[in-house]
Design a protein around this motif. Structure first.
Motif, PDB file in Angstrom:
ATOM      1  N   UNK A  93       3.410  12.850   8.687  1.00 27.67           N
ATOM      2  CA  UNK A  93       3.467  11.544   7.834  1.00 27.67           C
ATOM      3  C   UNK A  93       3.403  10.299   8.876  1.00 27.67           C
ATOM      4  N   UNK A  94       2.956  10.743   9.922  1.00 26.64           N
ATOM      5  CA  UNK A  94       2.444   9.882  11.121  1.00 26.64           C
ATOM      6  C   UNK A  94       1.575  10.450  12.137  1.00 26.64           C
ATOM      7  N   UNK A  95       0.357  10.497  11.509  1.00 30.42           N
ATOM      8  CA  UNK A  95      -0.535  11.299  12.204  1.00 30.42           C
ATOM      9  C   UNK A  95      -1.638  10.232  12.928  1.00 30.42           C
ATOM     10  N   UNK A  96      -1.595  10.350  14.141  1.00 34.82           N
ATOM     11  CA  UNK A  96      -2.604   9.225  15.097  1.00 34.82           C
ATOM     12  C   UNK A  96      -3.963   9.967  15.373  1.00 34.82           C
ATOM     13  N   UNK A  97      -4.900   8.979  15.220  1.00 31.64           N
ATOM     14  CA  UNK A  97      -6.369   9.372  15.731  1.00 31.64           C
ATOM     15  C   UNK A  97      -6.626   8.376  16.505  1.00 31.64           C
ATOM     16  N   UNK A  98      -7.037   8.636  17.743  1.00 34.15           N
ATOM     17  CA  UNK A  98      -7.432   7.813  18.905  1.00 34.15           C
ATOM     18  C   UNK A  98      -8.989   7.962  19.270  1.00 34.15           C
ATOM     19  N   UNK A 162      -6.923   3.012  17.534  1.00 30.80           N
ATOM     20  CA  UNK A 162      -5.896   3.887  16.935  1.00 30.80           C
ATOM     21  C   UNK A 162      -5.477   3.503  15.740  1.00 30.80           C
ATOM     22  N   UNK A 163      -5.409   4.712  14.794  1.00 29.03           N
ATOM     23  CA  UNK A 163      -5.184   4.761  13.670  1.00 29.03           C
ATOM     24  C   UNK A 163      -3.576   5.731  13.230  1.00 29.03           C
ATOM     25  N   UNK A 164      -2.952   5.194  12.390  1.00 25.48           N
ATOM     26  CA  UNK A 164      -2.147   6.140  11.990  1.00 25.48           C
ATOM     27  C   UNK A 164      -1.990   6.390  10.456  1.00 25.48           C
ATOM     28  N   UNK A 165      -2.019   7.716   9.919  1.00 29.09           N
ATOM     29  CA  UNK A 165      -2.046   7.631   8.453  1.00 29.09           C
ATOM     30  C   UNK A 165      -0.988   8.885   8.136  1.00 29.09           C
ATOM     31  N   UNK A 166      -0.592   8.852   6.984  1.00 26.94           N
ATOM     32  CA  UNK A 166       0.361   9.895   6.713  1.00 26.94           C
ATOM     33  C   UNK A 166      -0.146  10.239   4.837  1.00 26.94           C
ATOM     34  N   UNK A 213      -0.506   8.144   0.107  1.00 22.34           N
ATOM     35  CA  UNK A 213      -0.076   7.658   1.158  1.00 22.34           C
ATOM     36  C   UNK A 213      -0.598   6.220   1.977  1.00 22.34           C
ATOM     37  N   UNK A 214      -0.620   6.321   3.245  1.00 26.19           N
ATOM     38  CA  UNK A 214      -1.018   5.208   3.732  1.00 26.19           C
ATOM     39  C   UNK A 214      -1.733   5.462   5.131  1.00 26.19           C
ATOM     40  N   UNK A 215      -2.378   4.185   5.527  1.00 25.56           N
ATOM     41  CA  UNK A 215      -3.039   4.228   6.818  1.00 25.56           C
ATOM     42  C   UNK A 215      -2.672   2.769   7.464  1.00 25.56           C
ATOM     43  N   UNK A 216      -2.456   2.899   8.799  1.00 19.15           N
ATOM     44  CA  UNK A 216      -2.261   1.730   9.587  1.00 19.15           C
ATOM     45  C   UNK A 216      -3.468   1.703  10.565  1.00 19.15           C
ATOM     46  N   UNK A 217      -4.105   0.643  10.835  1.00 15.85           N
ATOM     47  CA  UNK A 217      -5.175   0.318  11.888  1.00 15.85           C
ATOM     48  C   UNK A 217      -4.624  -0.768  12.622  1.00 15.85           C
ATOM     49  N   UNK A 218      -4.709  -0.458  13.992  1.00 11.60           N
ATOM     50  CA  UNK A 218      -4.295  -1.286  15.128  1.00 11.60           C
ATOM     51  C   UNK A 218      -5.670  -2.094  15.718  1.00 11.60           C
TER      52      UNK A 218
END
Length: 668
Positions: A93-98, A162-166, A213-218
């Motif tokens: 529920x918090x997988x990072x893609x770099x 970096x993106x985190x998504x779950x 779910x969600x996605x967070x983009x920094x």
């Protein structure tokens, strides 16, 4: 640089792949708590996958694992104990893609390392260009912090994105998510807890929905050679009785690295305190057992929620029906936990006394949500709460806690003589409130023990029910309890009651002759009339040793039976039925042969009480080294063990096994 200093302050980025020397964003002290004591790996395929061990802390009702397969940056889970009897919310529920310079990194090409401590989980990926370190720790009982640190180990600067998504697993069809204040939140169909996910930190991150779910983009950052940057989020699961607004506000102002260091410091202090109490020297294997016991109790700890009005410890989060608090489990947990957390030990005791009726009956087990599982009022469990309260007092000398509990334990103690003494002869029986034989056997805690095979139910004048046998262990527990109550009466300023308890104790002691057979040198249950033994040699026979309810000659006979290799001194010693009995069933016989560590503890402690220290030490050594997996990093502590092979059986991650192992390694 001095090597000791270097290892005392390790950078947040490890040295496996780094070049040039990185500029860390923070320096963490290296935990002395041994790493990877339990194997937290999971391949989550559905919400009901239960084979994985789960890391939890701070009494949280959720936990996480590492991925079994490589190529994923993040942690498996969470495993939600807020939902039903435990379900997985997500594979991750918090997988990072770099990405570097806009190109996603293929993590399968990088080296991977994982480390699990009492304080946190740590996952790292690295190659010649970048080091990625993901940390997970619990900032509170309601929130986990997941922190990703990226370090440029290349010779040149690059841009990092970096993106985190779950994404919840498909089973969560009734999940109702929304986004508010840059935070994903959702309610569940089958739980009152609300879930929240959001970014933490100064860098402006954007959160959006992605299906359910969600996605967070920094924002993309330029990362100079050797420099580091952080990407942090929190995941919270909060019951309505707690202040969600305050928790979320605190999450937004967290200093993640300082919070992680605080957890490390807290666990280090606990570990150092336990090691100071240890009664063994220079044994790395026993250190593994001690650390594994502490982690098991930590992973099973829960803060108050729903019907559970105080914090306490599950028997096992791992088994679907063990998501609650049991009476005699609770007393045993408290005795062990007071070695490092007296406040939790006190709450564990209070949690069961919350369910004592005015007559003194305490429920067998209680649960957070009775729509999932009802409390069990069919029977209670053996009287060990006074022992637990007194051990807490010995730990922290808190006389106010003794005064709080003393009147309650008096009421509970008298209940036995009112409702479980069929012939009013001062010797009690196990029984039930509903008249069933099954519940009466459960009341002993030894559910299917051979000694109850021919038992029948008797109706008492009070309307409750007793077995047609007086049990030696029950009356030994009551004998011990009178001694603890006498000491508690003194603390409570009631000297006349101290004399009463001492007199009752003196009156009860000669009655144990009814249970003792001089020919075989063993204590047995008897019929209610006290003239026929239930001649089954089981662990109930050594409880008088633990309770100081026998004399030196009888103790020597008991010791000889316990050390007999044809009876109880098996490969893993002190099984729940002597090995020579025709009904001995060591393989998953439950209480008909397997070793339960609580009964092993009572036996070994009883031997120490009568000066048989050499024999007690021999049995401890056999238990520790022959119970499979105990001294190895990875496997969990089991509910019980095969006495002839050492195989671990029944539930994994079992708390009272852990509690008594901890006591065996730290008792005086």
């Amino acid at each position: 640089m001095n090597k000791l200093f270097y290892w005392a302050l390790i950078s947040v980025v490890l040295t496996a792949c780094q070049s040039p020397t990185p500029k860390p964003t923070f320096s963490l002290s290296t935990p002395s708590f041994p790493a990877n004591i339990l194997d937290y790996t999971a391949q989550v395929d559905s919400t009901h996958y239960r084979d994985a061990l789960v890391y939890s802390d701070q009494g949280a009702w959720f936990g996480y694992s590492f991925h079994k397969s490589q190529g994923q940056l993040g942690f498996s889970g969470p495993f939600l104990m807020t939902q039903q009897n435990g379900v997985w919310l997500s594979k991750t529920f918090a997988e990072f893609e770099v990405s570097i310079n806009g190109n996603p990194i293929d993590l399968s090409d990088l080296k991977q390392h994982t480390k699990a401590y009492a304080s946190h989980l740590h996952q790292s990926y690295c190659n010649e260009s970048i080091q990625l370190d993901a940390y997970l720790y619990f900032s509170s009982p309601h929130s986990a912090v997941i922190l990703l640190n990226a370090t440029n180990t290349d010779q040149e600067a690059f841009d990092v994105s970096v993106q985190a998504q779950g994404t919840p697993l498909p089973d969560f069809a009734g999940l109702k998510p929304q986004v508010a204040q840059n935070r994903w939140q959702a309610t569940f169909e089958k739980s009152p807890a609300t879930a929240y996910v959001g970014p933490i930190g100064k860098e402006k991150a954007t959160l959006s929905t992605q299906g359910k779910g969600y996605a967070i983009n920094w924002p993309t950052q330029k990362l100079e050679a050797g420099s580091s940057t952080d990407f942090t989020l929190s995941q919270s699961f909060i019951f309505p009785e707690y202040d969600a607004a305050a928790e979320l506000k605190n999450n937004q102002t967290l200093a993640p690295w300082e919070g992680l260091q605080e957890r490390i410091n807290e666990k280090e202090q606990t570990w150092k305190n336990l090691k100071r109490q240890q009664n063994f020297q220079n044994s790395s294997k026993k250190e593994v057992v001690l650390a594994k016991s502490l982690l098991t109790l930590q992973n099973n700890s829960r803060v108050a929620a729903g019907e559970l009005k105080h914090a306490g410890i599950f028997p096992s989060y791992h088994y679907i029906w063990f998501h609650g608090f049991w009476a005699w489990d609770s007393w045993k947990h408290a005795v062990a936990v007071t070695r490092y957390d007296p406040a939790l030990a006190k709450d564990q005791i209070r949690a069961m006394y919350d369910y004592m009726d005015p007559n003194g009956f305490i429920a067998d087990c209680v649960y957070r949500d009775t729509t999932i599982e009802a409390h069990n009022y069919r029977n209670t469990k053996p009287p060990l709460s006074a022992w637990a309260v007194w051990k807490v007092f010995e730990s922290d000398r808190d006389s106010s806690f003794v005064r709080e509990m003393y009147p309650k334990i008096k009421t509970q103690h008298q209940w036995w003589y009112t409702y479980r003494d069929h012939d009013q002869d001062g010797l009690c029986e196990y029984g039930s409130t509903d008249g069933t034989l099954k519940a009466a056997k459960w009341e002993s805690g030894m559910d299917n023990a051979v000694r109850f095979d021919d038992s029948r139910i008797l109706t008492n004048p009070t309307g409750d029910y007793s077995l047609d046998q007086e049990s030696v262990d029950l009356n030994a527990y009551l004998y011990a309890e009178k001694g603890y109550l006498a000491q508690m009466a003194t603390i409570s300023g009631k000297p006349e009651e101290k004399e009463k308890w001492q007199q009752e104790r003196e009156t009860l002691l000669p009655k144990f002759d009814q249970f003792y057979d001089a020919e075989s040198g063993w204590y047995y249950d008897t019929n209610v009339q006290g003239n026929t033994w239930v001649k089954i040699k089981g662990p109930e026979g050594w409880i008088p040793l633990w309770a100081h309810a026998t004399d030196a000659d009888k103790a020597a006979r008991l010791m000889a039976n316990m050390m007999d290799t044809t009876l109880f001194n098996t490969h893993v010693p002190l099984p729940t039925l002597n090995a020579a009995h025709p009904k001995f069933k060591p393989n998953r016989g439950y209480w008909r042969g397997p070793n339960w560590v609580d009964q092993v503890y009572f036996g070994i402690k009883g031997l120490h009480n009568y000066g048989f220290d050499k024999e007690a030490s021999q049995l401890i050594e056999k238990l520790i080294h022959n119970a499979q997996g105990l001294t190895e990093k990875g496997p969990s502590i089991r509910e019980n063990y095969h006495p002839l092979t050492g195989q671990g059986m029944e539930s994994e991650s079992f708390s009272w096994s852990a509690a008594h192992l901890l006591l065996l390694l730290t008792d005086e």
